[in-house]
Design a protein around this motif. Structure first.
Motif, mmCIF file in Angstrom:
data_model
loop_
_atom_site.group_PDB
_atom_site.id
_atom_site.type_symbol
_atom_site.label_atom_id
_atom_site.label_comp_id
_atom_site.label_asym_id
_atom_site.label_seq_id
_atom_site.Cartn_x
_atom_site.Cartn_y
_atom_site.Cartn_z
ATOM 1 N N ALA A 1 62.003 -10.239 77.524
ATOM 2 C CA ALA A 1 62.592 -9.086 78.209
ATOM 3 C C ALA A 1 61.995 -8.921 79.599
ATOM 4 C CB ALA A 1 62.369 -7.821 77.376
ATOM 5 N N GLY A 2 60.681 -9.188 79.725
ATOM 6 C CA GLY A 2 60.041 -9.070 81.032
ATOM 7 C C GLY A 2 60.573 -10.066 82.047
ATOM 8 N N VAL A 3 60.901 -11.284 81.594
ATOM 9 C CA VAL A 3 61.470 -12.277 82.500
ATOM 10 C C VAL A 3 62.769 -11.760 83.108
ATOM 11 C CG1 VAL A 3 62.566 -14.552 82.594
ATOM 12 C CG2 VAL A 3 60.384 -14.280 81.429
ATOM 13 N N PHE A 4 63.654 -11.224 82.262
ATOM 14 C CA PHE A 4 64.940 -10.732 82.750
ATOM 15 C C PHE A 4 64.780 -9.497 83.623
ATOM 16 C CE2 PHE A 4 66.751 -13.297 79.295
ATOM 17 C CZ PHE A 4 67.830 -13.869 79.957
ATOM 18 N N LEU A 5 63.918 -8.546 83.203
ATOM 19 C CA LEU A 5 63.736 -7.330 83.997
ATOM 20 C C LEU A 5 63.061 -7.633 85.330
ATOM 21 C CD1 LEU A 5 62.672 -4.680 81.330
ATOM 22 C CD2 LEU A 5 64.797 -4.766 82.642
ATOM 23 N N GLY A 6 62.069 -8.545 85.302
ATOM 24 C CA GLY A 6 61.413 -8.909 86.551
ATOM 25 C C GLY A 6 62.372 -9.552 87.533
ATOM 26 N N ALA A 7 63.212 -10.457 87.032
ATOM 27 C CA ALA A 7 64.198 -11.103 87.909
ATOM 28 C C ALA A 7 65.192 -10.086 88.454
ATOM 29 C CB ALA A 7 64.932 -12.197 87.146
ATOM 30 N N ALA A 8 65.654 -9.155 87.585
ATOM 31 C CA ALA A 8 66.611 -8.146 88.033
ATOM 32 C C ALA A 8 66.004 -7.261 89.123
ATOM 33 C CB ALA A 8 67.067 -7.302 86.845
ATOM 34 N N TYR B 1 68.247 -18.991 92.122
ATOM 35 C CA TYR B 1 68.274 -20.250 91.386
ATOM 36 C C TYR B 1 67.087 -20.383 90.428
ATOM 37 C CZ TYR B 1 72.334 -22.368 93.566
ATOM 38 O OH TYR B 1 73.619 -22.660 93.939
ATOM 39 N N ALA B 2 65.906 -19.989 90.859
ATOM 40 C CA ALA B 2 64.739 -20.093 89.974
ATOM 41 C C ALA B 2 64.872 -19.155 88.785
ATOM 42 C CB ALA B 2 63.458 -19.791 90.753
ATOM 43 N N ALA B 3 65.315 -17.936 89.036
ATOM 44 C CA ALA B 3 65.492 -16.985 87.944
ATOM 45 C C ALA B 3 66.559 -17.471 86.971
ATOM 46 C CB ALA B 3 65.867 -15.612 88.495
ATOM 47 N N GLY B 4 67.635 -18.055 87.491
ATOM 48 C CA GLY B 4 68.685 -18.571 86.617
ATOM 49 C C GLY B 4 68.185 -19.680 85.721
ATOM 50 N N THR B 5 67.351 -20.574 86.261
ATOM 51 C CA THR B 5 66.818 -21.688 85.467
ATOM 52 C C THR B 5 65.958 -21.180 84.314
ATOM 53 O OG1 THR B 5 66.834 -23.167 87.374
ATOM 54 C CG2 THR B 5 65.387 -23.747 85.554
ATOM 55 N N VAL B 6 65.058 -20.262 84.609
ATOM 56 C CA VAL B 6 64.181 -19.741 83.564
ATOM 57 C C VAL B 6 64.969 -18.901 82.567
ATOM 58 C CG1 VAL B 6 62.168 -18.297 83.101
ATOM 59 C CG2 VAL B 6 62.190 -19.797 85.078
ATOM 60 N N GLN C 1 74.402 -9.794 89.599
ATOM 61 C CA GLN C 1 73.484 -10.607 88.806
ATOM 62 C C GLN C 1 72.311 -9.764 88.307
ATOM 63 O OE1 GLN C 1 71.600 -13.887 90.830
ATOM 64 N NE2 GLN C 1 70.833 -14.794 88.935
ATOM 65 N N ALA C 2 71.769 -8.909 89.160
ATOM 66 C CA ALA C 2 70.651 -8.065 88.741
ATOM 67 C C ALA C 2 71.053 -7.152 87.588
ATOM 68 C CB ALA C 2 70.155 -7.234 89.929
ATOM 69 N N ALA C 3 72.254 -6.557 87.668
ATOM 70 C CA ALA C 3 72.705 -5.660 86.611
ATOM 71 C C ALA C 3 72.894 -6.408 85.286
ATOM 72 C CB ALA C 3 74.014 -4.984 87.024
ATOM 73 N N LEU C 4 73.444 -7.596 85.355
ATOM 74 C CA LEU C 4 73.674 -8.378 84.133
ATOM 75 C C LEU C 4 72.360 -8.840 83.518
ATOM 76 C CD1 LEU C 4 76.818 -10.348 85.306
ATOM 77 C CD2 LEU C 4 76.718 -8.809 83.339
ATOM 78 N N PHE C 5 71.385 -9.183 84.338
ATOM 79 C CA PHE C 5 70.076 -9.554 83.798
ATOM 80 C C PHE C 5 69.403 -8.353 83.143
ATOM 81 C CE2 PHE C 5 68.578 -13.748 85.903
ATOM 82 C CZ PHE C 5 69.770 -14.338 85.553
ATOM 83 N N ALA C 6 69.588 -7.165 83.706
ATOM 84 C CA ALA C 6 69.034 -5.963 83.076
ATOM 85 C C ALA C 6 69.706 -5.710 81.728
ATOM 86 C CB ALA C 6 69.218 -4.756 83.995
#
Length: 806
Positions: free
Chosen positions: A84-91, A116-121, A177-182
């Motif tokens: 969850a932290g990976v997605f929230l941090g990227a968002a 691109y880096a956030a998408g890969t992880v 993208q930020a909203a969808l990652f959240a």
């Protein structure tokens, strides 16, 4: 919905968890679709495509750091909060960078790298999540649904990117993208709070001590790759794949930026192409991939993408334009998503599950990212000293080198499979992998033959079984030697393999080593030996010579196999006596073996089977009786078919399933099954639906009529419940009079009346606003689709009075 769930392979209790995990996949891919199109468009339109190689170098370095940190965290942190932290941090980082973009374009390179880096992880996290909460058996059924969710998300995100950029600006794609990652993070939190989320709450993988150093965690994936010849080659391939992928991306984006100079036009073109790639990948994965796996195996399917690279660069050498650039990009991405990704995932089946996530993270994070950086360096160097066609020649040479590496991987994959087999992990491979069809070529048969000499009996057993299933005729002599194995399971597996490999002998000659096992001390081996000798002895003489001794065998399975063999040898009396003795036994295991023999010889026993064993107190015996009746096609005067239909309502699920399966193949019983569907109990109706699968046009009209009646009934009950809950007091309700429809005086009939004819309350309470009335409110509410209620509309609704009964 339950029927849809069954059709999708979703079992009871899995639906909610699957929806949450699939939401993570869909949100991840949709977010990547928005973000990558937005980042590419913004950077190319404002800085130009010529600076992209510098970003490739930066992306390789940044992704390397992020992926290594993620791999280290896997062994030290609880997975739920980590994911969850990976997605929230990227968002959060994407939102901050979008705000900073308002102050100038200087933040664009950092924004591009983050996207691109956030998408890969994020993709790695999504698949690690699925692999953590679903076990191996669930993975076979549910992973394709997760993949479908990812495809749907990617298609929606890429297709909507252009219109969204035109309407609100290209920068809005980053916020999307930020909203969808959240949203993905919220779904992850919900997964953690479910029972299956217990696997995400533990600290790390559990195989390392809590005090392990960060350096040790970083080296965990590398250590396995270093020790595995297969994974070393896979790491080299990852480098080459990354070099080639970005060597295609750069010329493609240059050509697209020249063809579409306007920012919104470029975003739309990139989005449409990505959506087309997603749709084509989905079709290819459904219609082509399985056939390729069956014909070429894992290694052969893994070669498809290198071949596309070779063909694409060769085409660019002949003519490079926006058309050929788009065609190469399309073919490369469709092949990668539709075929290649599944093949390369299969290579990781030889990695122990407790190490698989770290090995995958290492290969994605180190070789993959080094390849990205190397592609940027090569493109910068090539642009300064090489002409365009010379760069394409370099790409072609790299593609040829990759092809050679993949061929070597295919050969090593077979040896790694056997090495894993010898380590006792074969079940994991065969459960989650593409099946025996993928184990062709590459010396697998030779390696399995060597595994017959393994010191571990389970390995020897599985090697013998696989050699028979693979049709490895060259392994006949080692299998004959395995008949003397001290382990009974190995002897039985070798017997079965030899029976599958060797043709029957017309002169009745059977190897002495095979016939000798008819007196083996283990009953499983004796039963298997009877089956093998019967298969190898075309005359049946070998079985007849030992029949008297075997007829008094203590094992029911041996006597049942003897009856089958004698019947195939042309006898009638002895096999019938053996089977009837089994069917009359007070032991349910004997009755079960007797019924299996009835099904095998296909000779009816109407009195015993239909009159008694279809009503046996043991459910497994009743199910076996159902299968025996189906195999013998027994429909005599005792009413066996009626008994089969009655079995659709049996108390035991195993019996209902057996009855549905048998009736599914009987076209002449279809209408009788429909009658059960229309008049039976709910569980009988469910079994009848399963039995009607595949009958098609013959039953469609009546099944649709039944389904419509069920929908009507459900609607009536729902409306009655809603109206009853709307008020605690009785209230008059308008409804049709006796001349137009039924009238009601009690609560139950009143609910049905009001629900069926769409009446609304006239007082004493608030009408449920979700219940449309007759006279056009359905249309005014925006109803779309096919009407399930086929009754004629009424221009006016006469009144009746319905009262609620408490």
């Amino acid at each position: 919905m339950p029927r849809v769930a069954r059709w999708l392979g979703v079992r009871e209790g899995e639906g909610r968890l699957l929806v949450l995990v699939a939401s993570v996949f869909a949100a991840t891919e949709a977010g990547r679709g928005f973000g990558e199109i937005g980042a590419d468009t913004l950077f190319i339109s404002r800085f130009g495509a010529g600076l992209l190689p510098w970003l490739f170098i930066g992306l390789g370095a940044a992704s390397l750091v992020v992926s290594l940190a993620y791999g280290a965290a896997l062994g030290r942190l609880s997975r739920g909060p980590l994911f969850a932290g990976v997605f929230l941090g990227a968002a959060g980082l994407l939102a901050v960078e979008r705000l900073a973009l308002a102050g100038g374009d200087v933040v664009l390179p950092a924004l591009w790298l983050t996207v691109y880096a956030a998408g890969t992880v994020a993709v790695t996290v999504a698949w690690t999540l699925a692999g953590t909460v679903f076990d191996a058996r669930q993975a076979k059924r549910l992973f394709p649904l997760c993949t479908s969710a990812a495809i749907a998300g990617s298609f929606g995100g890429t297709l909507a990117a252009g219109p969204l950029a035109r309407a609100l600006g290209t920068e809005t794609l980053i916020l999307a993208q930020a909203a969808l990652f959240a949203f993905a993070a919220a779904s992850l939190v919900a997964v953690v709070h479910r029972a299956s989320g217990d696997r995400l709450r533990g600290a790390g993988l559990g195989e390392r001590p809590i005090g392990a150093s960060i350096g040790a965690e970083l080296l965990a994936g590398w250590e396995h790759v270093r020790r595995s010849p297969l994974m070393r080659l896979v790491a080299v391939a990852y480098v080459l794949f990354s070099v080639l992928a970005f060597s295609v991306s750069y010329p493609f984006l240059v050509a697209m930026s020249e063809a579409f100079p306007a920012e919104a036009d470029l975003a739309t073109a990139l989005g449409l192409l990505s959506a087309a790639v997603t749709g084509a990948s989905f079709v290819v994965s459904l219609t082509v991939a399985n056939r390729l796996f069956a014909r070429l195996g894992v290694a052969g399917a893994a070669l498809t993408l290198p071949v596309v690279y070779v063909a694409g660069f060769a085409a660019w050498l002949l003519n490079f334009s926006v058309v050929t650039a788009t065609a190469f990009r399309f073919a490369q991405q469709v092949t990668q998503r539709g075929v290649s990704n599944a093949a390369w995932s299969a290579f990781y089946n030889v990695v122990p599950s407790e190490r698989r996530a770290q090995v995958l993270a290492f290969n994605d994070g180190v070789p993959g990212q080094l390849g990205i950086a190397l592609s940027g360096i090569l493109l910068l160097a090539g642009a300064s000293v090489l002409a365009a066609d010379q760069i394409f020649w370099l790409g072609l040479a790299t593609a040829v080198a990759l092809t050679a590496v993949v061929v070597a991987i295919g050969r090593r994959y077979a040896a790694s499979l056997v090495a894993t087999l010898r380590s006792g992990l074969a079940e994991r491979i065969l459960e989650g992998g593409p099946g025996l069809a993928a184990l062709t070529g590459g010396g697998v048969a030779a390696d399995l033959t060597g595994a017959l000499e393994s010191p571990e009996a389970p390995v020897r057993r599985m090697a013998a079984e696989l050699l028979g299933r693979l049709g490895a005729h060259e392994a006949s002599d080692p299998l004959v030697a395995a008949l003397r194995d001290p382990d009974a399971g190995v002897r039985a597996s070798a017997l079965g393999a030899l029976a599958a490999l060797a043709p029957s002998s017309p002169d009745g000659l059977v190897p002495e080593t095979v016939s000798a096992l008819l007196t083996d001390p283990d009953p499983v081996v004796r039963a298997t030996a009877i089956r093998a000798v019967s298969r190898l002895d075309g005359t049946g003489a070998a079985v007849l010579r030992t029949a008297d001794d075997l007829a008094s065998d203590a094992s029911a399975s041996v006597r049942a196999e003897l009856a089958i063999a004698l019947r195939h040898a042309g006898e009638e009396g002895r096999p019938r006596a053996l089977i009837e003795a089994l069917l009359d036994s007070h032991k349910h295991d004997d009755r079960l073996h007797g019924l299996e023999a009835v099904a095998a010889v296909r000779s009816p026993w109407p009195g015993a089977v239909t009159s008694r064993l279809l009503h046996d107190p043991v459910p497994e015996v009743r199910a076996a009786a159902v299968r025996a009746v189906a195999a013998t096609d027994d429909d005599g005067p005792d009413g066996s078919r009626s008994a089969l239909l009655a079995a659709l309502g049996d108390d035991a699920l195993v019996v209902r399933r057996a009855a549905a399966t048998t009736l599914r193949g009987r076209a002449d019983a279809a209408m009788s099954v429909v009658e059960r569907l229309e008049t039976g109990s709910p569980r009988e109706q469910q079994a009848a639906l399963d039995a009607l699968e595949g009958h098609g046009p013959a039953v469609r009209a009546r099944v649709l009529a039944w389904a419509t009646s069920q929908v009507d009934r459900a609607r009536d009950l729902r409306r009655h419940a809603a109206l009853s809950a709307a008020s605690a007091e009785d209230a008059p309700i308008e409804a049709p009079s006796s001349g137009a429809g039924p009238t009601a005086t009690d609560g139950d009939r009143g609910g049905a009346c009001c629900g069926r004819y769409g009446a609304r309350r006239t007082g004493g309470g608030r009408a449920d606003p979700t219940l449309p009335s007759i006279g056009g409110s359905r249309e005014r509410a925006g109803h779309r689709g096919t009407r399930l209620d086929r009754r004629p509309r009424r221009s006016a609704a006469p009144s009746c009075t319905c009262s609620k009964r408490t």
